[in-house]
Design an enzyme around this catalytic site. Structure first.
Site, PDB file in Angstrom:
ATOM      1  CG  ASP A  50      92.618  30.254 -35.749  1.00  0.00           C
ATOM      2  OD1 ASP A  50      93.253  30.223 -34.626  1.00  0.00           O
ATOM      3  OD2 ASP A  50      92.604  29.256 -36.451  1.00  0.00           O
ATOM      4  CE1 TYR A 146      97.630  22.921 -21.873  1.00  0.00           C
ATOM      5  CE2 TYR A 146      98.472  21.725 -19.893  1.00  0.00           C
ATOM      6  CZ  TYR A 146      97.950  22.737 -20.513  1.00  0.00           C
ATOM      7  OH  TYR A 146      97.048  23.650 -19.675  1.00  0.00           O
ATOM      8  CE  LYS A 150      99.205  26.078 -20.839  1.00  0.00           C
ATOM      9  NZ  LYS A 150      98.533  27.216 -21.183  1.00  0.00           N
ATOM     10  CD  GLU A 188      85.414  14.323 -20.517  1.00  0.00           C
ATOM     11  OE1 GLU A 188      85.366  15.270 -21.322  1.00  0.00           O
ATOM     12  OE2 GLU A 188      85.073  13.294 -20.585  1.00  0.00           O
ATOM     13  CD  GLN A 215      95.386   7.945 -10.317  1.00  0.00           C
ATOM     14  OE1 GLN A 215      95.482   7.172  -9.727  1.00  0.00           O
ATOM     15  NE2 GLN A 215      94.799   8.113 -11.502  1.00  0.00           N
ATOM     16  NE  ARG A 217      97.128  14.697 -11.421  1.00  0.00           N
ATOM     17  CZ  ARG A 217      97.968  13.427 -11.338  1.00  0.00           C
ATOM     18  NH1 ARG A 217      98.492  13.084 -10.173  1.00  0.00           N
ATOM     19  NH2 ARG A 217      97.991  12.796 -12.644  1.00  0.00           N
ATOM     20  NE  ARG A 281     101.242  18.013 -11.991  1.00  0.00           N
ATOM     21  CZ  ARG A 281     101.232  17.740 -13.254  1.00  0.00           C
ATOM     22  NH1 ARG A 281      99.899  18.071 -13.840  1.00  0.00           N
ATOM     23  NH2 ARG A 281     102.043  17.551 -13.947  1.00  0.00           N
TER      24      ARG A 281
END
Ligand SMILES: NC(=O)c1ccc[n+]([C@@H]2O[C@H](COP(=O)([O-])OP(=O)(O)OC[C@H]3O[C@@H](n4cnc5c(N)ncnc54)[C@H](O)[C@@H]3O)[C@@H](O)[C@H]2O)c1
Length: 338
Positions: A50, A146, A150, A188, A215, A217, A281
Site C-alpha cells: 500500500d 481527482y 493531480k 472502466e 460531448q 473527447r 476536451r
C-alpha cells in the site's frame, strides 16, 4: 542493466509499461495493491504494498535508478466524481510519500503520471473548443477532487526537481484505452465501457450512453501512450507534456465506430442523469511535436478494433457470449482495410 520501479504495475498502463521495459532489457520491480487482472506480470519482482504508507514507498524505491509513478486511486467519470474525499486523500498520500522516498533513495529520474483533468473547466465547456495546451493549466480550475490532486502533485513533483535536484518528468495522459484495460465493475473508461456494451447487445438492440452523446473527447491507444512515456522519460523535458491523441470524436461518434466494428445496429439511449464530465476536451500536441518530434498516431478505428476484439474474446472465453461469433467483424479485417 537499468533498475526500474513501476508503481501501479498491477494497473492498466503500469502493466503495459512493465512489458515494454522488460523488452528493452531493464530489471523491473512492480509494486501495487493488486496483481494485474488479466495477465501475469513480467516484472522481475512484484511486491504487493500500500503506497499510501511511507514505509511501503521506501521499500519500493530501494536500489532503483528510475521510478515510474503510476499508482493512483482512479477510474472512469462515474468513479472519480463519486469519491472526492477518499480518492484525493489516497492519491496525495501516495504521491507525497513516493517523492520523498525517491529522493531519500537517490533515484536518478522520476516520472509522474498526471492527467488532462488538470485543465480548467472554463476551457472545456463546449464540444468544439480549442485543444488544451500545457500552459493553460494555470490559472487553475481543474476537475474537482481527482484533477486538483493531480495538479498539486504536478507542482509538488516540480518542487522536488527545483529544490532537491530530482530529475523529474511529468506527463498529462488524455483518455488512454486498449486491451487489458478494465471494462466493467465501475472503474472502466468510455471506450472499454462502450466496447463491452456493444459486445453484449443483440444486433438491433439498444445501449445506454451517459449524457447527450455530443460531448467530445480524444482517445489515445495504449501503445502510443507507452511510446510517449518512454520518449518523455529519455528526453530532458521537466515541464508537463500532454500525451494524447488529437483525433477528436463525439461520444455518439465513438459508439458508431464501435458499432461498425461489431457489425451491429444499435439504438442509443441517452441518460442525462449520469455524469458526463466536461463538454469538450482534446489534446494539443504542438509542444510534444516540438520537443519530441513525435505524437500518437494510432487511428481511433484501429485502436478500437483491437480493444473490441480483445473484450469480445474475453467475454466469449468466460461464457458471457456464445462461443460461435454471430456478428463480430475481426479486428484484423479492419486493420487490413485501414
Ligand atoms: N487511463 C487513463 O486514461 C489515464 C488518464 C489520465 C491519467 N491517468 C493516470 O495514469 C496512471 C495509471 O492509470 P491506469 O489507467 O493504469 O489506472 P489503473 O487504475 O489501472 O492503475 C492504477 C493502479 O494503482 C494502484 N493503486 C491504487 N492505490 C494504490 C495504493 N495505495 N498502493 C499501491 N497501488 C495502488 C491500483 O491498484 C491500480 O492497479 C494513474 O496515475 C492515472 O491517474 C490515466
Amino acid at each position: 542493466m537499468r533498475k526500474v520501479l513501476v508503481a501501479g504495475a498491477g494497473g492498466f498502463i503500469g502493466h503495459h509499461l512493465v512489458n515494454r521495459l522488460k523488452r528493452e532489457g531493464c530489471w523491473v520491480r512492480g509494486v501495487d495493491l493488486k496483481l494485474p487482472m488479466f495477465q501475469k506480470s513480467s516484472a522481475d519482482e512484484f511486491e504487493l504494498a500500500d503506497l499510501r504508507l511511507f514505509e511501503s514507498c521506501a521499500r519500493a524505491t530501494r536500489g532503483v535508478d528510475d521510478v515510474y509513478q503510476l499508482a493512483a486511486d482512479m477510474g472512469g467519470i462515474g468513479y472519480i466524481t463519486a469519491y472526492h474525499a477518499a480518492l484525493s486523500r489516497n492519491n496525495i498520500l501516495i504521491n507525497s510519500h513516493m517523492l520523498e522516498a525517491a529522493r531519500l533513495a537517490g533515484v536518478r529520474r522520476y516520472f509522474y503520471s498526471s492527467s488532462a483533468c488538470v485543465y480548467p473547466s472554463q476551457l472545456q465547456h463546449a464540444p468544439e473548443l480549442q485543444a488544451l495546451r500545457e500552459a493553460e493549466a494555470i490559472p487553475a480550475d481543474p476537475e474537482k477532487g481527482y484533477g486538483w490532486e493531480k495538479l498539486f502533485a504536478e507542482q509538488l513533483t516540480s518542487y522536488f526537481g527545483e529544490e532537491y535536484g530530482l530529475d523529474v518528468r511529468i506527463v498529462r495522459f488524455h483518455n488512454i484505452y486498449g486491451p487489458l484495460g478494465t471494462y466493467d465493475g465501475g472503474r472502466e473508461k468510455a471506450p472499454a465501457a462502450i466496447c463491452y456494451k456493444l459486445a453484449k447487445v443483440e444486433d438491433g438492440g439498444s445501449i445506454e450512453i451517459w449524457g447527450d452523446g455530443r460531448q467530445t473527447r480524444s482517445f489515445c491507444y495504449i501503445d502510443d501512450c507507452i511510446e510517449g512515456v518512454r520518449r518523455v522519460m529519455e528526453s530532458g523535458i521537466t515541464q508537463p507534456l500532454n500525451v494524447g491523441s488529437s483525433e477528436i470524436v463525439t461520444v455518439d461518434g465513438l459508439v458508431d465506430t464501435v458499432a461498425e466494428i461489431a457489425g451491429k445496429h444499435v439504438a442509443k439511449v441517452h441518460d442525462m442523469s449520469r455524469p458526463q464530465g466536461v463538454r469538450g476536451r482534446n489534446s494539443d500536441n504542438t509542444a510534444l511535436l516540438r520537443v519530441l518530434g513525435w505524437e500518437p498516431s494510432t487511428s481511433l478505428e484501429q485502436g478500437l478494433s483491437l480493444t473490441y476484439e480483445w473484450i469480445y474474446s474475453r467475454l466469449r472465453a468466460d461464457g458471457t457470449l456464445p462461443t460461435e461469433p454471430t456478428s463480430c467483424r475481426s479486428a484484423l479485417t479492419t486493420l487490413n482495410r485501414t
